[in-house]
Each structure stands twice: as structure tokens, then as C-alpha cells.
Design a protein around this motif. Structure first.
Motif, PDB file in Angstrom:
ATOM      1  N   LEU A   1       3.894 -11.720 -20.566  1.00  0.00           N
ATOM      2  CA  LEU A   1       2.665 -11.959 -19.525  1.00  0.00           C
ATOM      3  C   LEU A   1       1.260 -11.994 -19.996  1.00  0.00           C
ATOM      4  N   GLY A   2       0.513 -12.254 -19.347  1.00  0.00           N
ATOM      5  CA  GLY A   2      -0.999 -12.535 -19.880  1.00  0.00           C
ATOM      6  C   GLY A   2      -1.501 -11.192 -19.112  1.00  0.00           C
ATOM      7  N   PRO A   3      -2.895 -11.106 -19.213  1.00  0.00           N
ATOM      8  CA  PRO A   3      -3.568  -9.895 -18.502  1.00  0.00           C
ATOM      9  C   PRO A   3      -3.358  -9.920 -17.196  1.00  0.00           C
ATOM     10  N   LEU A   4      -3.387  -8.673 -16.645  1.00  0.00           N
ATOM     11  CA  LEU A   4      -3.217  -8.477 -14.918  1.00  0.00           C
ATOM     12  C   LEU A   4      -4.654  -8.619 -14.434  1.00  0.00           C
ATOM     13  N   ASN A   5      -4.649  -9.743 -13.617  1.00  0.00           N
ATOM     14  CA  ASN A   5      -6.014  -9.831 -12.859  1.00  0.00           C
ATOM     15  C   ASN A   5      -5.844  -9.422 -11.459  1.00  0.00           C
ATOM     16  N   ASP A   6      -7.267  -9.441 -10.674  1.00  0.00           N
ATOM     17  CA  ASP A   6      -7.053  -9.116  -9.371  1.00  0.00           C
ATOM     18  C   ASP A   6      -6.405  -9.903  -8.392  1.00  0.00           C
ATOM     19  N   SER A   7      -6.274 -11.473  -8.971  1.00  0.00           N
ATOM     20  CA  SER A   7      -5.258 -12.300  -7.980  1.00  0.00           C
ATOM     21  C   SER A   7      -3.839 -11.639  -8.007  1.00  0.00           C
ATOM     22  N   ILE A   8      -3.263 -11.702  -9.320  1.00  0.00           N
ATOM     23  CA  ILE A   8      -2.220 -10.989  -9.393  1.00  0.00           C
ATOM     24  C   ILE A   8      -1.770  -9.814  -8.499  1.00  0.00           C
ATOM     25  N   VAL A   9      -2.579  -8.830  -8.615  1.00  0.00           N
ATOM     26  CA  VAL A   9      -2.541  -7.470  -7.992  1.00  0.00           C
ATOM     27  C   VAL A   9      -2.583  -7.720  -6.553  1.00  0.00           C
ATOM     28  N   LEU A  10      -3.308  -8.563  -5.991  1.00  0.00           N
ATOM     29  CA  LEU A  10      -3.299  -8.803  -4.381  1.00  0.00           C
ATOM     30  C   LEU A  10      -2.072  -9.393  -4.095  1.00  0.00           C
ATOM     31  N   PHE A  11      -1.675 -10.510  -5.082  1.00  0.00           N
ATOM     32  CA  PHE A  11      -0.447 -11.094  -4.626  1.00  0.00           C
ATOM     33  C   PHE A  11       0.821 -10.108  -4.584  1.00  0.00           C
ATOM     34  N   LEU A  12       0.866  -9.256  -5.462  1.00  0.00           N
ATOM     35  CA  LEU A  12       1.967  -8.148  -5.657  1.00  0.00           C
ATOM     36  C   LEU A  12       1.989  -7.369  -4.500  1.00  0.00           C
ATOM     37  N   ILE A  13       0.669  -6.834  -3.985  1.00  0.00           N
ATOM     38  CA  ILE A  13       0.453  -5.991  -2.643  1.00  0.00           C
ATOM     39  C   ILE A  13       1.148  -6.759  -1.508  1.00  0.00           C
ATOM     40  N   VAL A  14       0.895  -7.947  -1.408  1.00  0.00           N
ATOM     41  CA  VAL A  14       1.344  -8.765  -0.180  1.00  0.00           C
ATOM     42  C   VAL A  14       2.648  -8.971  -0.187  1.00  0.00           C
ATOM     43  N   GLY A  15       2.845  -9.377  -1.482  1.00  0.00           N
ATOM     44  CA  GLY A  15       4.490  -9.638  -1.759  1.00  0.00           C
ATOM     45  C   GLY A  15       5.490  -8.452  -1.766  1.00  0.00           C
ATOM     46  N   LEU A  16       5.020  -7.379  -2.185  1.00  0.00           N
ATOM     47  CA  LEU A  16       5.884  -6.146  -2.201  1.00  0.00           C
ATOM     48  C   LEU A  16       5.912  -5.758  -0.634  1.00  0.00           C
ATOM     49  N   PHE A  17       4.689  -5.855   0.381  1.00  0.00           N
ATOM     50  CA  PHE A  17       4.808  -5.199   1.588  1.00  0.00           C
ATOM     51  C   PHE A  17       5.703  -5.951   2.195  1.00  0.00           C
ATOM     52  N   VAL A  18       5.536  -7.294   2.269  1.00  0.00           N
ATOM     53  CA  VAL A  18       6.375  -8.280   3.081  1.00  0.00           C
ATOM     54  C   VAL A  18       7.856  -8.135   2.760  1.00  0.00           C
ATOM     55  N   ALA A  19       8.160  -8.078   1.430  1.00  0.00           N
ATOM     56  CA  ALA A  19       9.538  -7.762   1.117  1.00  0.00           C
ATOM     57  C   ALA A  19      10.223  -6.189   1.672  1.00  0.00           C
ATOM     58  N   GLY A  20       9.341  -5.323   1.395  1.00  0.00           N
ATOM     59  CA  GLY A  20       9.696  -4.236   1.977  1.00  0.00           C
ATOM     60  C   GLY A  20      10.013  -3.933   3.417  1.00  0.00           C
ATOM     61  N   TYR A  21       9.014  -4.768   3.971  1.00  0.00           N
ATOM     62  CA  TYR A  21       9.058  -4.888   5.568  1.00  0.00           C
ATOM     63  C   TYR A  21      10.251  -5.602   6.161  1.00  0.00           C
ATOM     64  N   VAL A  22      10.611  -6.645   5.387  1.00  0.00           N
ATOM     65  CA  VAL A  22      11.639  -7.551   5.964  1.00  0.00           C
ATOM     66  C   VAL A  22      12.931  -6.831   5.483  1.00  0.00           C
ATOM     67  N   ASN A  23      13.260  -6.166   4.510  1.00  0.00           N
ATOM     68  CA  ASN A  23      14.231  -5.570   4.040  1.00  0.00           C
ATOM     69  C   ASN A  23      14.602  -4.359   5.050  1.00  0.00           C
ATOM     70  N   ALA A  24      13.586  -3.759   5.505  1.00  0.00           N
ATOM     71  CA  ALA A  24      13.511  -2.363   6.325  1.00  0.00           C
ATOM     72  C   ALA A  24      14.093  -3.072   7.943  1.00  0.00           C
ATOM     73  N   VAL A  25      13.185  -3.995   8.293  1.00  0.00           N
ATOM     74  CA  VAL A  25      13.924  -4.734   9.609  1.00  0.00           C
ATOM     75  C   VAL A  25      15.041  -5.032   9.653  1.00  0.00           C
ATOM     76  N   ARG A  26      15.647  -5.654   8.690  1.00  0.00           N
ATOM     77  CA  ARG A  26      17.092  -6.157   8.382  1.00  0.00           C
ATOM     78  C   ARG A  26      17.797  -4.965   8.470  1.00  0.00           C
ATOM     79  N   ARG A  27      17.745  -3.841   7.877  1.00  0.00           N
ATOM     80  CA  ARG A  27      18.313  -2.675   7.778  1.00  0.00           C
ATOM     81  C   ARG A  27      18.789  -1.984   9.285  1.00  0.00           C
ATOM     82  N   TYR A  28      17.769  -1.828  10.026  1.00  0.00           N
ATOM     83  CA  TYR A  28      17.599  -1.349  11.273  1.00  0.00           C
ATOM     84  C   TYR A  28      18.119  -2.443  12.499  1.00  0.00           C
TER      85      TYR A  28
END
Lengths: 131, 65
Positions: free
Chosen positions: A103-130
Motif C-alpha cells: 500500500l501507499g501512504p495513508l491519506n485523508d481520502s482513504i481514511v474518509l472512505f474507510l470511515i464511510v465503508g466500515l460504518f455502512v458495512a457494520g450497519y448493514v450487518n447489524a440490520v441483517r442480524r436483527y
């Protein structure tokens, strides 16, 4: 369960603060990069989106408290836990991946993408569980 | 934990949405409790018991092992 229920929709106050944040951020970036504003006032321009962002977070948290029931809160909590845990893991292992030339250096765009991506993945996973 | 929520609701001919409205929660929460995917908090369990005029243990039972 609907993926995004009415309780998850932002209130008018929350939407207004989001708009104020993005306008302050956009205008601030343009004004500072084109040097329209003299030095002492540049601090105010830099701080303006931060203040709007803090008001946005405050209105978001009060919306969550007021509008969500206990299951919806748990789903948000699980999504937030996935986001925080995922970001911590990414920050810890990134230097190794960088040294291994994966991987290259971690920049702001990657961190923002990670925040949104991880939250959506966690949210969808929790919704499916319940569901 | 098992519960009799679906039966009690059906006896009163309430939909999940009706029950959710009476308890001030989402229909999704009622569905998750009925299907055993989510155990309600003690305050919500007390609210349910009060609504049906029963004791909590008459609605919710621990899993038998």
C-alpha cells in the motif's frame, strides 16, 4: 427491517448544520487557496467549518437520543464499534503494508472512505442480524 | 429467552405496528423481539408486561437447557 428507517433520517436542524459545514469548508478552501483573506482572519476561516461540524455532531447525537428506540441504538452502536475497531486495525497494520510495498501512504481520502465503508458495512450487518 | 409476545398480540388482534405504537418503539423492534433475535431491556419488558396486564415472567421465559 428497512435498511434506513425514518428514525435514521436527519432532522432539519441536522441537515442545516451539514449544509453550513460544507459551505464553510468549500468557501474557506477557495478563500484560503486564492489568498482573498489577510492573515489574522485566516484563522477564523479555518475554524468556521470546525464549529459548524461540532454543531452538526451535537444535533446528530440529540436526534439519535430522541428518535431511536433501543434496537436502533444497538444497531448504531454495533456499526460504530465496527468503524472504530476497523480504523484502529487499519492504522496499526498500515505501516507494515507500506513497508511491504503493498500500500501507499495513508491519506485523508482513504481514511474518509474507510470511515464511510466500515460504518455502512457494520450497519448493514447489524440490520441483517436483527431482521 | 423465549416469549409469548406474538401470541398475546394475536389474541388482541393487534398488528406489529399497533403494538409498536403503543410501546413507542419501531415495528422492527417488535419483530426482532417476537422472533427471539433481540431481548428487550428491562424497562421495555416492564412496559410490555404492563400493557398486557401480566407479569414479566408470564411473557418471557429463560431458555431451557
Amino acid at each position: 427491517m428497512k435498511l434506513f428507517s425514518r428514525a435514521c433520517r436527519p432532522s432539519t436542524r441536522q441537515t442545516v448544520w451539514a449544509i453550513v459545514f460544507f459551505v464553510a469548508q468549500g468557501l474557506g478552501l477557495i478563500a484560503l487557496s486564492r489568498k482573498w483573506i489577510p492573515p489574522p482572519y485566516t484563522y477564523a476561516v479555518a475554524v468556521a467549518p470546525l464549529i459548524a461540524g461540532l454543531f452538526y455532531i451535537h444535533s446528530m447525537v440529540s436526534d439519535i437520543r430522541r428518535r431511536m428506540d433501543e434496537l436502533q441504538l444497538r444497531i448504531y452502536l454495533e456499526a460504530a464499534a465496527v468503524t472504530v475497531g476497523g480504523l484502529f486495525l487499519a492504522a496499526m497494520v498500515h505501516p507494515l503494508f507500506e513497508k511491504a510495498h503493498l500500500l501507499g501512504p495513508l491519506n485523508d481520502s482513504i481514511v474518509l472512505f474507510l470511515i464511510v465503508g466500515l460504518f455502512v458495512a457494520g450497519y448493514v450487518n447489524a440490520v441483517r442480524r436483527y431482521r | 429467552m423465549t416469549n409469548r409476545l406474538r401470541v398475546l398480540r394475536a389474541e388482541r388482534e393487534w398488528s406489529q405496528a399497533d403494538l409498536a405504537e403503543r410501546l413507542h418503539v419501531s415495528r422492527q423492534t417488535i419483530n426482532a423481539v417476537e422472533t427471539g433475535k433481540y431481548d428487550p431491556s428491562l424497562p421495555l419488558a416492564f412496559q410490555m408486561a404492563a400493557l398486557f396486564g401480566m407479569r414479566i415472567e408470564e411473557i418471557f421465559q429463560p431458555d431451557k437447557k
